[in-house]
Design a protein around this motif. Structure first.
Motif: not given
Lengths: 294, 294
Positions: A82, A140-141, A143, A145-147, A150, A235-236, A239, B169, B171, B190, B193
């Motif tokens: 991406e 979706t998602g 990104w 694991f730092m930010v 989940l 939750e995701t 959505r 996203d 959520i 991005q 990230v």
């Protein structure tokens, strides 16, 4: 004879490794090959080498001359695709005359649900959701694991190590799970900190199986953490799914493990994946270069 | 005249910078100097150079010959000094005949509460709690923001960026605070990230002031995040204070900001710090090398 046929390559590349499948014009697999990491975020050159290696090997396996490789159309799904700049650079450094580089999430969805509508929660070291409704595909998602990411394995591992240190400090009550982690680090919290400083997402993710094992045995923290992780996923799904009864797949290294632990309302609409990411790459190769939907 | 006197050096070193104070046998400051980073976890050589630079400058300022430096006893508090191997290496690479290297938390507590009993919550980019009761000094927390340092500036920043991506996203519902973050990154997730991948704890910490500003204006996520951060601090205070009425200090870059936001039961027992970390290093230098408690 083999030289008159049309061939297509599908590639599934990620941090751990890279796989290629050579198929005929009907998408029938003719050969498979594997190579090392193809994470373009970590190293574009390593990724290029891995991709070339497994594609070349797949071509050799059916006795095609090596110089044919660049003429075979290839569709690849790669982690990090991406990022446009990396994606473009990679394509420039590969010899293929016809090449499409998409995300691994995209080929995973294709493999899981085919070319129609559907959704896939892809949960392994990271977590990302890929879905297609009315022909429009979205993500979706994913990104990192730092930010983000989940409920992925890296996230689980980091949550576990953080809790273990809170227990060590006497802020939280311990559980057999946090004790097992402390034991693993010789009861030395500095070792946990040193590990965490240098750890890749995959290294954090090595703790994920422990979390599920202990949770299944009723470990107080394990249960709480899995509950939190499942809640994030639900939750995701709420959505991204068009309605509460839409079917979805759970894939990736932890997909099946989480699938069993979802609430009954979700489990009811859970469907099995048709195929894996590599089969998705093959399908997309045929669709994109041969104009046929398998 | 100055050459017959006894001198002592106190040093306070951290990731951002390093400060030295030269004092006389009564602990009266004679000169101050500053230099760059002294984070021994990041680079031992850079830390050594910074320490030598500010100590040399403090010595020069009062007209002492440079060759006297190594004979002056020095007490330093450094981030990362709890790592024995680094601590030992640093001492070997410095010319001081008499040197004690302790943690920055230790000199901070000394500065804040003096040589008696007391507790300090030290909250800046990271978070660590240092306290002394019945003469026994202990540390809680300070494990780094990857697996600890709850409520520190880096932790706040990471939580904010994670929430911003969940909002992007769809959520979670957004707030003016998450919108401000998205705006800052050109509404491009991005970019968030990419920032997070290369960010130091201090870089994540740059978002902390925004969190407090928006929370004060009633921002829904800002309020929730500050509430969570304050709850972490109160939970730790409950654990480290010998009883619910024990006095404590809130220090570090975010100490005062959090102090105002604690529950009334905590605020009642909050006391002002006597001095800063460098004054603590000076006191400890006199105590350790001159056997006197200031």
């Amino acid at each position: 004879m083999v030289e008159d046929q049309k061939f297509y390559l599908g590639v599934d590349g990620g941090g751990t490794g890279c796989r290629a499948c050579l198929c005929d014009a009907d998408g029938v697999p003719l050969s498979f090959a594997k190579a090392g990491s193809a994470n373009i975020m970590s190293s574009l050159d390593v990724a290029r080498d891995s991709i070339l290696q497994c594609c070349s090997e797949a071509v050799e396996q059916i006795g095609l001359p090596a110089e044919k490789l660049s003429q075979i159309p290839v569709y690849m799904g790669l982690a990090g695709a991406e990022y446009e700049a990396l994606n473009t650079k990679l394509k420039q450094r590969l010899p293929f005359e016809n090449i499409i580089v998409e995300t691994d999430a995209r080929i995973s969805l294709e493999g899981a649900v085919g070319s129609g509508d559907g959704a896939a929660a892809i949960i392994g070291t990271g977590s990302i959701y890929q879905y297609r409704y009315n022909g429009v595909e979205k993500t979706t998602g994913g990104w990192g694991f730092m930010v983000g990411d989940l409920s992925g394995g890296a996230w689980l591992g980091r949550e576990l190590l953080q809790e273990t240190l809170l227990v060590y400090d006497g802020i939280h009550a311990g559980s057999p799970l946090t004790q097992a982690v402390l034991d693993q680090f010789g009861n030395n919290p500095q070792k946990i900190v040193e590990f965490a400083q240098g750890a890749s997402p995959a290294s954090f993710g090595t703790f994920a199986p422990m979390v599920f094992d202990f949770a299944d045995k009723g470990d107080s923290f394990g249960v709480r953490l899995v509950h939190k992780a499942v809640a994030n996923i639900e939750e995701t799904l709420d959505r991204i799914l068009p309605d509460a009864t839409s079917p979805f797949c759970m894939i990736g290294g932890l997909g099946a493990i989480y699938a069993q632990r979802l609430g009954d309302d979700y489990k009811k609409h859970l469907i099995a994946a048709k195929g894996d990411a590599l089969s998705g790459a093959v399908s997309l190769a045929i669709q994109s270069f041969n104009g046929r939907i398998l």
